[in-house]
Write an enzyme that holds these catalytic residues in place. Structure first.
Site, PDB file in Angstrom:
ATOM      1  CG  HIS A  74     -67.448  25.744  14.524  1.00 40.99           C
ATOM      2  ND1 HIS A  74     -67.384  25.942  16.014  1.00 40.99           N
ATOM      3  CD2 HIS A  74     -66.028  25.270  14.712  1.00 40.99           C
ATOM      4  CE1 HIS A  74     -65.814  24.946  16.736  1.00 40.99           C
ATOM      5  NE2 HIS A  74     -65.397  24.916  15.500  1.00 40.99           N
ATOM      6  CE1 TYR A 204     -73.831  28.335  20.701  1.00 35.81           C
ATOM      7  CE2 TYR A 204     -74.509  30.656  23.023  1.00 35.81           C
ATOM      8  CZ  TYR A 204     -73.790  29.922  21.657  1.00 35.81           C
ATOM      9  OH  TYR A 204     -73.134  30.542  20.814  1.00 35.81           O
ATOM     10  N   PRO A 295     -73.777  38.345  25.141  1.00 35.60           N
ATOM     11  CG  PRO A 295     -72.145  37.635  26.255  1.00 35.60           C
ATOM     12  CD  PRO A 295     -73.129  38.800  26.568  1.00 35.60           C
ATOM     13  CE  LYS A 299     -76.048  36.648  16.028  1.00 37.47           C
ATOM     14  NZ  LYS A 299     -76.117  35.818  14.312  1.00 37.47           N
ATOM     15  CE1 TYR A 387     -73.260  29.701  16.329  1.00 38.71           C
ATOM     16  CE2 TYR A 387     -75.201  31.167  18.085  1.00 38.71           C
ATOM     17  CZ  TYR A 387     -73.400  30.074  17.753  1.00 38.71           C
ATOM     18  OH  TYR A 387     -72.615  29.738  18.325  1.00 38.71           O
TER      19      TYR A 387
END
Ligand code: FAS
Ligand code: PHB
Length: 411
Positions: A74, A204, A295, A299, A387
């Protein structure tokens, strides 16, 4: 029975298995003791997103054949605020870094297959480590039960890769240990659904009704989460309610979430935890045995791999060069990354969840964070850098060295 190996590893999760495989590539013997059956270890639904650092370490271990074929790479991730979406272009903002969707279950299966193919005795399943001693000497011992018998594994080093509920962290004397703990007032209900993902990238979503996450496992399987109350049980969440909340929380104009049969449901508590030091004598902790994160930042698994890579490098310096410098600095080397990842995971969790224990003032702060993200490339870049995974220099806690000038502040 007493037997020997060079590195005794407690736990066949990602950290224990990866350490065993990395050591094997350098001719160092290890034995992994795992208290659960193989099928249970391979089927536990957990993480789904791998940083580039993690993919690189798995490649170093020779464990990426299937990942290269089946992993979904991605370039971006979508954040949503009450239906208003903002795509963070990870590759553009980080000079080409990406993330890979490949489930932890598959990582574990690949590593187990590799290890057992090379040595059928390298992993003992249903072998429960019960005690560790001799850590202040040169031949520590792990006592364990297996097939109704008591055994002792004598080794050069013990790797405590036995997760948050394991015994290794307890082997560090309490008076030497400091723990930091934050429990969040909500949980995640996660589902695995037999339905193609409705987006190519993760979403998200903050919503006034609560958080939701759209992820995936393959072109045929979706992985989705909704925020739920800490008192909720699976009985409170029939399939119809799950899909209705996902539609509301992830929804935006002109988009519909595809629904399908739910294959699995689990509720996961949200917690941040750190235990220092991560070592005592010949014992070294890696992964969830030393720290856990909510979560939201994807990570947990990636931090376990970062610890494992650093421990592997330090052990090889000892075995190949007779230097204990890196082992002596193991905790310091891990902690700089651990706290950076804790802060990022906490930031993402606070920003994306509805917290009824907080005031409307905090709700305005959340909205302002989204406004800054949408309007500031610099703000989006900070999210993107964290990220995709921190640069290697964060892994060793270097300050002003060959990795360039960097500074570490300590609370
Ligand atoms: P693990 O907990 O994976 O492995 C430890 C192993 O040690 C286990 O197999 C256990 O059975 C074994 N063990 C324990 N005590 C033992 C003993 N006495 N003797 C022998 N063996 C023993 N992270 C993400 O990034 N994204 C997510 O979405 C996500 N979801 C999660 C959901 C849940 C329910 C949980 C619990 C965690 C989740 N995580 C997620 C975090 C998770 O992926 C962990 O970070 C990761 O499993 C850490 O790997 P290890 O440190 O190897 O520990
Ligand atoms: C998952 O796919 O399970 C996943 C992805 C990203 C997260 C958490 C879970 O932050």
């Amino acid at each position: 029975m007493n037997h020997h190996t060079q590195v005794g590893i407690i736990g066949a999760g990602p950290s224990g298995l990866l350490l065993a495989q990395l050591l094997h590539t350098q001719g160092i013997n290890s034995v992994v003791l795992e208290n659960r059956p193989r099928q249970r270890v391979e089927s536990r639904q957990r993480a789904g997103l791998l940083e580039q650092n993690t993919v690189d370490r798995l490649r170093q271990a020779g464990a990426t054949d299937r990942l290269d074929r089946e992993g979904l790479v991605h370039d971006g991730v979508i954040l949503s605020y009450n239906g208003h979406r903002h795509r963070i272009d990870l590759a553009h903002l980080t000079g080409g870094s990406r993330v890979t969707i490949y489930a932890q279950t598959e990582v574990v299966k690949d590593l187990i297959q590799l290890r057992l193919h090379e040595d059928e005795q390298s992993i003992l399943f249903e072998a429960e480590a019960t005690a560790i001693d001799g850590l202040d000497g040169y031949a520590p011992a792990i006592h364990y039960t297996h097939q109704g018998e008591n055994h002792t594994l004598i080794c050069d080093f013990v790797a405590g890769c036995d997760g948050f509920h394991g015994i290794a962290r307890q082997a560090i004397p309490a008076h030497l240990t400091t723990t930091y703990d934050k429990v969040y007032p909500y949980c995640w209900l996660g589902i695995l659904a037999k339905v193609p993902p409705s987006t190519d990238e993760l979403i998200y979503a903050y919503h006034d009704r609560g958080f939701a996450l759209h992820s995936m496992r393959s072109p045929e399987i979706s992985r989705l989460y909704v925020q739920c109350d800490v008192t909720d049980t699976l009985d409170d969440w029939p399939d119809e309610r799950i899909w209705a909340e996902l539609q509301l929380r992830l929804g935006t104009a002109g988009w519909t979430l595809a629904e399908g049969p739910i294959l699995e449901k689990t509720i996961t508590p949200m917690r941040s935890f750190v235990s220092e030091p991560m070592q005592f004598g010949r014992l070294f902790l890696a992964g969830d045995s030393a720290h856990i994160v909510p979560p939201t930042g994807a990570k947990g698994l990636n931090m376990a791999v970062a610890d494992t890579g650093y421990l592997f490098d330090a052990l090889m310096r000892w075995y190949q060069a007779g230097s204990s410098l890196e082992l002596d600095a193991y905790t310091a080397g891990c902690m700089r990354r651990v706290w950076r990842v804790q802060e990022f995971s906490n930031f993402m969790t606070d920003m994306l969840h509805r917290d009824s224990t907080k005031s409307s003032f905090d709700a305005h702060l959340q909205a302002s964070r989204f406004n800054q993200l949408v309007n500031s490339e610099a703000a989006s870049t900070v999210i993107a850098e964290n990220y995709v995974g921190l640069a290697a220099s964060w892994a060793t806690g270097v300050t002003g060295s060959e990795h360039g000038q960097s500074t570490t502040f300590h609370a």
